[in-house]
Design an enzyme around this catalytic site. Structure first.
Site, PDB file in Angstrom:
ATOM      1  CG  HIS A 163      -1.875   1.015   1.416  1.00  0.00           C
ATOM      2  ND1 HIS A 163      -1.588   2.295   1.809  1.00  0.00           N
ATOM      3  CD2 HIS A 163      -3.213   0.974   1.231  1.00  0.00           C
ATOM      4  CE1 HIS A 163      -2.713   3.008   1.862  1.00  0.00           C
ATOM      5  NE2 HIS A 163      -3.714   2.227   1.513  1.00  0.00           N
ATOM      6  CG  ASP A 198       0.474  -2.218   6.210  1.00  0.00           C
ATOM      7  OD1 ASP A 198      -0.495  -2.289   7.000  1.00  0.00           O
ATOM      8  OD2 ASP A 198       0.457  -1.539   5.171  1.00  0.00           O
ATOM      9  CD  GLN A 246      -6.970  -4.346   4.181  1.00  0.00           C
ATOM     10  OE1 GLN A 246      -7.949  -5.006   4.537  1.00  0.00           O
ATOM     11  NE2 GLN A 246      -7.065  -3.076   3.821  1.00  0.00           N
ATOM     12  CE  LYS A 259      -7.190   0.254   6.417  1.00  0.00           C
ATOM     13  NZ  LYS A 259      -7.732   0.528   5.078  1.00  0.00           N
ATOM     14  CB  CYS A 297      -3.668   3.372  -1.560  1.00  0.00           C
ATOM     15  SG  CYS A 297      -4.814   4.710  -1.245  1.00  0.00           S
TER      16      CYS A 297
HETATM   17  C1  LIG Z   1      -2.329  -2.671   3.608  1.00  0.00           C
HETATM   18  C2  LIG Z   1      -2.682  -1.300   4.060  1.00  0.00           C
HETATM   19  N1  LIG Z   1      -1.748  -0.516   4.613  1.00  0.00           N
HETATM   20  C3  LIG Z   1      -2.026   0.721   5.051  1.00  0.00           C
HETATM   21  C4  LIG Z   1      -3.283   1.257   4.947  1.00  0.00           C
HETATM   22  C5  LIG Z   1      -3.520   2.640   5.437  1.00  0.00           C
HETATM   23  O1  LIG Z   1      -4.327   2.658   6.579  1.00  0.00           O
HETATM   24  P1  LIG Z   1      -4.875   4.030   7.168  1.00  0.00           P
HETATM   25  O2  LIG Z   1      -5.446   4.785   6.004  1.00  0.00           O
HETATM   26  O3  LIG Z   1      -5.900   3.636   8.148  1.00  0.00           O
HETATM   27  O4  LIG Z   1      -3.724   4.764   7.773  1.00  0.00           O
HETATM   28  C6  LIG Z   1      -4.297   0.460   4.378  1.00  0.00           C
HETATM   29  C7  LIG Z   1      -5.681   0.952   4.238  1.00  0.00           C
HETATM   30  O5  LIG Z   1      -6.030   1.842   3.515  1.00  0.00           O
HETATM   31  C8  LIG Z   1      -3.990  -0.827   3.919  1.00  0.00           C
HETATM   32  O6  LIG Z   1      -4.922  -1.594   3.353  1.00  0.00           O
END
Ligand SMILES: Cc1ncc(COP(=O)(O)O)c(C=O)c1O
Ligand SMILES: Cc1ncc(COP(=O)(O)O)c(C=O)c1O
Lengths: 146, 407, 407, 146
Positions: free
Chosen positions: C124, C201, C204, C227, C365
């Site tokens: 991401h 990370d 998910q 999430k 993203c």
């Molecule tokens: C794999 C992953 N990493 C990071 C993020 C970023 O999370 P957040 O927008 O809650 O900071 C997301 C979600 O958008 C994600 O799916």
């Protein structure tokens, strides 16, 4: 010294329960703080400060034949009183007794709940420090006997 | 004393009216955080229960509607601060993050070894440590504009301190200890003439007086929702368009980019460039309700109400023997820090708490100021839109009782 | 299919049950953000209405009680991730901020010119751009572990890529596009052998399977409350004690210091060192309710439920002519990205929305991954604890209708 | 060209209101997109991309005697249809008329609310771009007559 830490806690609670109002309970705590032996100035050092208290708290301890003797001080009268309660309960007991006996008396004193649950007033930090001294002295003693 | 119906205002705060069985709360710590009106609590809860969606990412209706509401609050915030453009409003976690954003993005790209950041002797740690960390990283230094014994900036020193090495002047709009309202427009004028940009820490002013960033003439203005009757976890960075536009991103992540490649990434324009990742969506929406609430009362009324309380409190507190107030600047806001001779602030605060009176005790995240005042800590009573003379009367009575116990 | 009563679970989500007059919602965007159960909404609202206070600053009862609850959630989070110590849990705004914290604090203090950060081809943007910004500042570079056509990491390349210059390996636990669950423990073992620290990370994974940071053997694990059935505006950085302890502060402000002077400032131990300013208090408390909610269901049950849905959906989606799914790793999680030949994802998403079906459309993203997959964007359906086969049936029917309109 | 922009919007709304179901309304939009004149490849440039759309959108314009003529394209059929609606309404009108007349027709088409309020689908970005062209051409024209 036959009275256990638990005995002393029970006695403290019993005594406080005879005091009717919160004002007088605080007066008693503050009075006990005034009776605390003068803190030796040579121990008023940064390393003897208890972290995590909103007032300044000093605590020093020395081991003596398997027991711990504490001295303490604070710039706040109530905290000084709490120190005197803690020391009245724990000072002079054996390493193991100090390590093993949790401080249950605070909730029984009839003071505001915040005194017992607080990271801020430093009572828990103080109690932790009391036990850490006992643990450290015990470890040192064991090492010496090895 | 007040141009609005205080009882009607108070009735909107569940903490003051709706805590069944609980003792009546005398809340005098609004400078730390404010209580929340029902409309704010409901706005957030209803959003989760009925309209929840993420922003800027979904094409489906819920997400589009959430985005529209989120961006609508940005416009509310623009209007609240009278910024020129909606793109000058960046949502952050609060004041602290907003200052850190500026210190890291603007600071790290502009400050060079030997440069200076000028702060004042009355700053909150947020407006000191954030700059210290960046200064240390780039070899710049912090200089300090002193205050006089009434708690006001010594403006006579300003021009001398504004050497060409000063690239940033960062100062509180209102001191969180002294209550002093600083002459920000005057400082900004002189700072700009010397080539520095100006950040105004509005944590204490934003909810307590009308704020017009164009009139103040500052480059940055920062504040926290949780001190403004809004939810925790959100705040505003206002940045003047030209300055914001030239700033590099600070945090990287979703929604702040145009294209991402492993080799090259291009970034969105402000404010999106500075809002990486999923923002505090529900909190922004609750914050919108708080801005409406404050504007509904009218910040002039609110300021008048709190000035009235401050005058009343100052008079009444002087009845307490041995009590000493810090900060006597004319027009000071609703914050009164004091000590009582021979009594530790901690003891005073604890015994007031036993009476259901919440005041703040400690260094108030302003240790350098404490040093200047010659104390380790103080008691602080501070007011909000819902504060009353009865709160102050309770405090004074409470202090008499405290004296009875402690002496 | 599931070891829990799905209808009882759904009844706890007002968005699914309580929106009077609104069309039934088919919510298939849980990978972007999850819906909230009533207990979470109430925990936050009740805190504001009955128990509001700031944390770590006040000696009065409300503040002490709020602090105890706030710190209690830290312990819940420790237990949720099976961290060794409660001090290994730092609250952030979310995953993105958590990664940026590590990249800036750990990264800037460890990475030198010529060093490398190894990410994977499925990351991401949050786990790419945050590192890119720091790499650029210090002269380090990003290297990339490739994936195969099934959407799995090419582990055979790992040792070759793990040169001594690699100081950090940052990878997703579960891909937000492919659904692939990466063999994190294996990667961590090899990365540690090569002297790199490992950031996982978990955006998910955290709400969709049991997570044990000790078993994963990672140094950092990050995730987002929003999430995980929790409020927006809060997340977790888990950091292994020894690593966290050695990291310098990132943001400066209140509550992260021991003493502040204009000349010298000393900092708190972790986690406080990394929580500058007033944190998202009410959100942390709501997050605690979400962790209890997920643990109440049991994450094994939840994972089994979502695997069942994924298998079912994969089968049914292949009924749709021209539909192509990306990612076929064994054991993949509840995320299905697809395209349909000759139809733009945007058109599909728009026409599904008209039918009350919320899916995500776009690059998710993950632009570098899109490039690898040879598409500009995809449609993505993703599941949560409240998802059902009926949702999937609605999706498949909806897609048939979309085809009828678009072709 | 006597029909005003407002007239055209009203006519569009009237036409869409005769279409009963949402499916057919989308079919009509998509059909209109198919009728859009082929976008000249020489204008398929980065600078002609409309930012802030979830699909790719190109828009190019040229001035002609105080009027603006637009061409546009998208990779999404619905967006292409929306472009064709926008251009049917605005293309060929005078600078001033384009600048002065807000786009009110979208809400009247009977499509999902999200099409009108979206930053994401880029309709508002597209409409903004349409006006910006008119503003820019007007500014250039005024400069030339100075
Ligand atoms: C794999 C992953 N990493 C990071 C993020 C970023 O999370 P957040 O927008 O809650 O900071 C997301 C979600 O958008 C994600 O799916
Ligand atoms: C003057 C001032 N600046 C900054 C802050 C920090 O605000 P926050 O903790 O909301 O980031 C405060 C409040 O604590 C403040 O009073």
């Amino acid at each position: 010294m036959t009275e256990t830490i638990a005995d002393k806690q029970a006695a403290l609670i019993a005594r406080f329960n005879t005091i009717p109002g919160w004002e007088d309970r605080y007066r008693e705590i503050i009075r006990m703080g005034r009776d605390l032996p003068t803190f030796p100035e040579e121990h008023r050092l940064e390393k003897n400060k208890v972290k995590g208290c909103q007032s300044q708290v000093w605590l020093h301890a020395r081991p003596d034949d398997g027991r711990v003797h504490y001295v303490g001080d604070s710039d706040a009268a109530i905290v000084k009183g709490l120190i005197s309660l803690v020391l009245a309960v724990y000072s002079g007991h054996t390493f193991d007794a100090i390590i093993a006996t949790p401080a249950t008396f605070v909730d029984g004193l009839g003071l505001g709940q915040h005194l017992s649950q607080s990271r801020a007033n430093g009572l828990s930090a103080m109690l932790k420090q009391v036990k850490l001294y006992a643990l450290a002295f015990k470890a040192m003693a064991n090492k010496q006997t090895l | 004393m007040s141009a609005f119906d205080i009882e009607r205002v108070r009735a909107q705060f569940p903490m003051l009216s709706g805590r069944e069985g609980a003792r009546k709360l005398v809340f005098l710590d609004s400078a730390a955080t404010s209580l929340k009106p029902r409309v704010v609590i409901d706005a957030e809860a209803d959003f989760y229960a009925r309209d929840y969606g993420t922003v800027r990412r979904g094409i489906y209706g819920l997400s589009q509607a959430a985005t529209a509401r989120y961006e609508g609050v940005r416009e509310k915030a623009r209007s609240f601060l009278n910024a020129r453009e909606v793109n000058e409003i960046v949502f952050t976690r609060g004041t602290t993050e907003a200052i850190n954003l500026v210190a890291n993005s603007f600071g790290r790209s502009v400050l060079k070894s030997g440069d200076e950041v000028l702060v004042t002797a009355m700053e909150h740690h947020a407006n000191i440590v954030s700059w210290q960390l960046v200064c240390k990283a780039v070899g710049a230094t912090l200089s300090v504009l002193p205050i006089d014994d009434s708690g006001q900036l010594v403006l006579a020193e300003l021009d001398r301190l504004l050497s060409p090495r000063v690239k940033v002047v960062a100062l509180a709009h209102m001191s969180n200890v002294l209550g002093t309202v600083n002459p920000v427009a005057e400082v900004a004028r002189r700072a700009h003439a010397a080539g520095a940009v100006v950040l105004v820490d509005g944590a204490q002013s934003a909810a307590h007086m009308p704020v017009d960033v164009q009139e103040l003439g500052c480059d940055f203005f920062v504040c926290s929702s949780h001190k403004m009757c809004g939810p925790s976890g959100v705040g505003i960075l206002y940045g003047r368009h030209e300055v914001l536009e030239a700033m590099p991103p600070w945090q990287g992540g979703g929604d702040m980019i145009v294209t991402v490649g492993f080799d090259e990434t291009t970034f969105e324009a402000p404010p999106y460039r500075f809002e990486a990742g999923t923002p505090p969506i529900a909190q922004v929406i609750g914050f919108g309700a708080a801005l409406d609430f404050l504007d509904g009362i009218g910040r002039e009324h609110l300021a008048a109400h709190e000035h009235g309380l401050t005058d009343y409190a100052t008079g009444r507190l002087h009845e307490v023997p041995g009590l000493r107030v810090f900060g006597s600047a004319p027009g000071k806001g609703g914050i009164i820090a004091f000590v009582i001779d021979g009594m530790a602030p901690y003891d005073i605060g604890t015994l007031l708490d036993e009476q259901g009176i919440a005041v703040r005790v400690g260094h108030h995240c302003a240790q350098p100021l404490m040093k200047r005042l010659g104390v380790a800590s103080t008691v602080r009573a501070s007011f909000g839109v819902y504060s009353t003379r009865a709160d102050i009367d309770a405090l004074v009575e409470g202090l008499h009782k405290v004296r009875g116990i402690l002496s």
